[in-house]
Write an enzyme that holds these catalytic residues in place. Structure first.
Site, mmCIF file in Angstrom:
data_model
loop_
_atom_site.group_PDB
_atom_site.id
_atom_site.type_symbol
_atom_site.label_atom_id
_atom_site.label_comp_id
_atom_site.label_asym_id
_atom_site.label_seq_id
_atom_site.Cartn_x
_atom_site.Cartn_y
_atom_site.Cartn_z
ATOM 1 N N CYS A 135 -29.977 83.162 -9.725
ATOM 2 C CA CYS A 135 -31.188 82.901 -8.847
ATOM 3 C C CYS A 135 -30.966 82.492 -7.454
ATOM 4 C CB CYS A 135 -31.915 81.630 -9.725
ATOM 5 S SG CYS A 135 -31.088 80.319 -9.866
ATOM 6 N N SER A 154 -24.101 75.159 -5.117
ATOM 7 C CA SER A 154 -24.301 74.718 -6.590
ATOM 8 C C SER A 154 -23.299 73.565 -6.531
ATOM 9 C CB SER A 154 -24.109 75.812 -7.520
ATOM 10 O OG SER A 154 -25.115 76.592 -7.453
ATOM 11 N N GLY A 197 -35.441 80.098 -15.852
ATOM 12 C CA GLY A 197 -35.802 81.539 -16.059
ATOM 13 C C GLY A 197 -36.772 82.112 -15.057
ATOM 14 N N SER A 198 -37.214 83.105 -15.437
ATOM 15 C CA SER A 198 -38.199 83.822 -14.505
ATOM 16 C C SER A 198 -39.484 83.166 -14.232
ATOM 17 C CB SER A 198 -38.461 85.183 -15.096
ATOM 18 O OG SER A 198 -39.348 85.065 -16.027
ATOM 19 N N TRP A 215 -29.477 83.580 -19.814
ATOM 20 C CA TRP A 215 -28.039 84.084 -20.256
ATOM 21 C C TRP A 215 -27.099 84.200 -18.994
ATOM 22 C CZ3 TRP A 215 -27.379 87.988 -16.836
ATOM 23 C CH2 TRP A 215 -28.476 88.416 -16.322
ATOM 24 N N ASN A 216 -27.602 84.046 -17.932
ATOM 25 C CA ASN A 216 -26.452 84.557 -16.758
ATOM 26 C C ASN A 216 -25.330 83.304 -16.555
ATOM 27 O OD1 ASN A 216 -28.486 82.577 -15.793
ATOM 28 N ND2 ASN A 216 -28.434 83.325 -13.529
ATOM 29 N N GLU A 243 -36.647 89.926 -7.216
ATOM 30 C CA GLU A 243 -35.361 89.188 -7.583
ATOM 31 C C GLU A 243 -34.581 90.609 -8.040
ATOM 32 O OE1 GLU A 243 -33.401 85.180 -9.167
ATOM 33 O OE2 GLU A 243 -35.421 86.054 -10.128
ATOM 34 N N GLU A 282 -36.845 75.714 -13.299
ATOM 35 C CA GLU A 282 -35.750 76.344 -12.209
ATOM 36 C C GLU A 282 -35.955 77.705 -12.580
ATOM 37 O OE1 GLU A 282 -33.662 78.101 -10.376
ATOM 38 O OE2 GLU A 282 -32.087 77.902 -11.919
ATOM 39 N N LYS A 335 -33.143 76.013 -26.997
ATOM 40 C CA LYS A 335 -33.177 77.398 -27.194
ATOM 41 C C LYS A 335 -32.539 78.365 -26.274
ATOM 42 C CE LYS A 335 -35.695 80.295 -25.917
ATOM 43 N NZ LYS A 335 -34.722 81.473 -25.953
ATOM 44 N N GLU A 343 -32.277 69.347 -10.543
ATOM 45 C CA GLU A 343 -31.187 69.235 -11.679
ATOM 46 C C GLU A 343 -29.902 68.844 -10.994
ATOM 47 O OE1 GLU A 343 -32.350 71.949 -15.427
ATOM 48 O OE2 GLU A 343 -31.619 73.157 -13.582
ATOM 49 N N ALA A 372 -30.752 81.614 -24.549
ATOM 50 C CA ALA A 372 -31.244 83.188 -24.304
ATOM 51 C C ALA A 372 -30.333 83.784 -25.658
ATOM 52 C CB ALA A 372 -30.726 83.953 -23.135
#
Length: 485
Positions: free
Chosen positions: A289, A446, A233-234, A155-156, A386, A255, A179, A463, A181
């Site tokens: 992250c 990034s 995700g986590s 979602w971030n 985190e 990731e 799919k 990625e 979030a």
């Protein structure tokens, strides 16, 4: 302002059609700045997940046979549409996840760049022809798409994480089930519409929004038809997914979480270090992250650095992302805010000092103030957690070996940041940090042209960059005997 939400479909996107969930279920999407409901979207069941995968499997053969130039041009058109609609997409993102509009505009541009980058990579998939050392055989090497993929995004960064996965999959010739979030489905649904408008054939991208991630995802991974999983995700969820992929040996890209060290040596340019710290810590309210979690500052400059950082953090304007003056939006939900505050209070109990922030504000929304802690003790929970919030924890060090031991003392290894004027030291420390990426005198790593990813429990694969498309391609070689005339 919420008119932009009316332009986005609220259904599942399967086989080129917008469909209600099989059982008619829906779930709410809320504004984290106010707690108010924005809309409701289709809540997919496991049966809907199977329908989406059916469509992807059915489309795979024809899509793999599509000319690379055709795939490239679809991505290029999608890139241009994203930029043309930057304002609407930015507002949509701000409403559903809270980041300030200025940051949301930046994410739209960042997201679009993945489509441009992989539009250029689509036509550069290569192979080779050689002869075996004994001269008896020709070795013809070709590259082929891995097959139907399951993409799971967080979602971030709801738009950029979608394009970072969809871009290389489209370029390689893979079909997909995406799919997103449940907190931020609207950006992904808007993206599906844009790709369809750009000419992506029916069934190549299917989007399934759901609150039952485990029920929808597990049967797809264990069913033998998904050949690739790309997950952001986590680490905790990543471990579960890896176990589910084992049954049918699904190829994976992961990731996962991070616990980034930010190291400031005694010879660092402090102005540059503070500027880098603001980027590395406060991008997306710290909900990244790549966010700097642990600030290791040489004892000789720790007081000056902490004071400057606290001054900058305290001056930030906190408020709804839709307000032009806002620089720090809300955290994603009540649980996210509670986690950040719990970590702060734990650090204080262990002896840390709050220089600025550190208190949950009154009023609606999931806001948390930019916070700087000094005197943080190694036993504080935030040293091994985190934070995912606007909290900077400052510790001191005396020697290079000491700080490297502390920086590497974590299960994660996504990114680290090093600030020094000494090039030899920067290279030496960069090589010894147990991370997949290192920012040297910069707080931003990034970039679509660079390989993004970590080591240890921060993930598998990369990625972006030249290697990003490799995650979606298989090698095949044909052995051809040499027949003399």
């Amino acid at each position: 302002m919420t008119d932009v939400i009316d332009t986005v479909p609220k259904q599942l996107h399967i086989g080129g059609s917008w469909l209600d969930a099989a059982e008619g279920a829906r779930f709410p999407v809320d504004d984290p700045a106010t707690g108010e409901r924005l809309c409701e979207v289709a809540d997919a069941s496991p049966a809907d997940g199977r329908r989406a995968l059916d469509a992807a499997v059915a489309a795979q053969r024809d899509w793999a046979a599509t000319a690379p130039r055709a795939r490239s041009e679809i991505l290029r058109r999608a890139y241009e549409i994203l930029l043309d609609r930057r304002e609407d997409l930015a507002l949509l993102m701000t409403l559903e996840m809270g980041k300030p509009l200025a940051e949301a505009r930046g994410e739209v541009a960042y997201a679009a760049e993945f489509f441009r980058w992989f539009s250029e990579e689509a036509v550069r998939i290569d192979g080779g022809l050689t002869r075996t050392p004994d001269g008896a055989n020709r070795v013809l090497v070709m590259r082929q798409p891995v097959g139907p993929c399951l993409l799971i995004t967080p979602w971030n960064f709801p738009l950029a994480m979608g394009t970072r996965k969809i871009g290389p999959a489209v370029a390689a010739g893979c079909t997909m089930v995406l799919k997103p979030a449940p907190q931020t489905p609207l950006s992904s649904l808007a993206l599906a519409g844009i790709l369809a408008e750009a000419g992506l054939p029916d069934g190549v991208l299917n989007v399934v929004t759901t609150t039952d991630a485990a029920g929808v995802v597990e049967p797809l991974l264990r069913g033998g038809r998904v050949r690739k999983l790309s997950f952001t995700g986590s680490t905790q969820v990543g471990r579960l997914l890896l176990a589910q992929c084992a049954d049918t040996v699904v190829r994976t890209s992961m990731e996962l979480g991070g616990n980034a060290p930010f190291i400031v040596f005694e010879d660092a340019d402090l102005d540059r270090a503070v500027e880098g710290a603001m980027v590395a810590k406060m991008r997306n309210m710290g909900e990244a992250c790549t966010a700097a979690n642990r600030f290791f500052v040489h004892r000789s400059v720790a007081e000056a650095f902490s004071a400057r950082l606290a001054e900058r953090m305290a001056a930030l304007t906190v408020g709804p992302g839709t307000e032009p003056a806002s620089q720090v939006g809300p955290l994603i939900d009540a649980a996210g805010r509670a986690k950040a505050d719990d970590l702060v209070q734990d650090a204080v109990r262990h002896g840390a000092k709050v220089v600025t922030g550190g208190r949950v504000p009154d009023g609606p929304g999931h806001f948390y103030p930019p916070t700087v802690l000094t005197g943080v003790r190694p036993q504080s929970r935030l040293m091994q957690a985190e934070i995912f919030g606007p909290v900077a924890a400052v510790l001191t060090f005396d020697t290079e070996d000491e700080v490297l031991r502390a920086a590497n003392d974590t299960e994660w290894g996504l990114v680290g940041y090093v600030f020094t004027r000494d090039l030899d030291r920067a290279l030496r420390v960069g090589e010894r940090l147990e991370t997949g990426m290192v920012g040297v005198n910069t707080g931003l790593v990034s970039n679509p042209a660079a390989p993004f990813g970590g080591v240890k429990q921060s993930g598998l694969g990369r990625e972006g960059g030249r290697v990003g498309i490799e995650e979606f391609l298989e090698y095949k070689y044909l052995a051809i005997p040499v027949v003399e005339a």
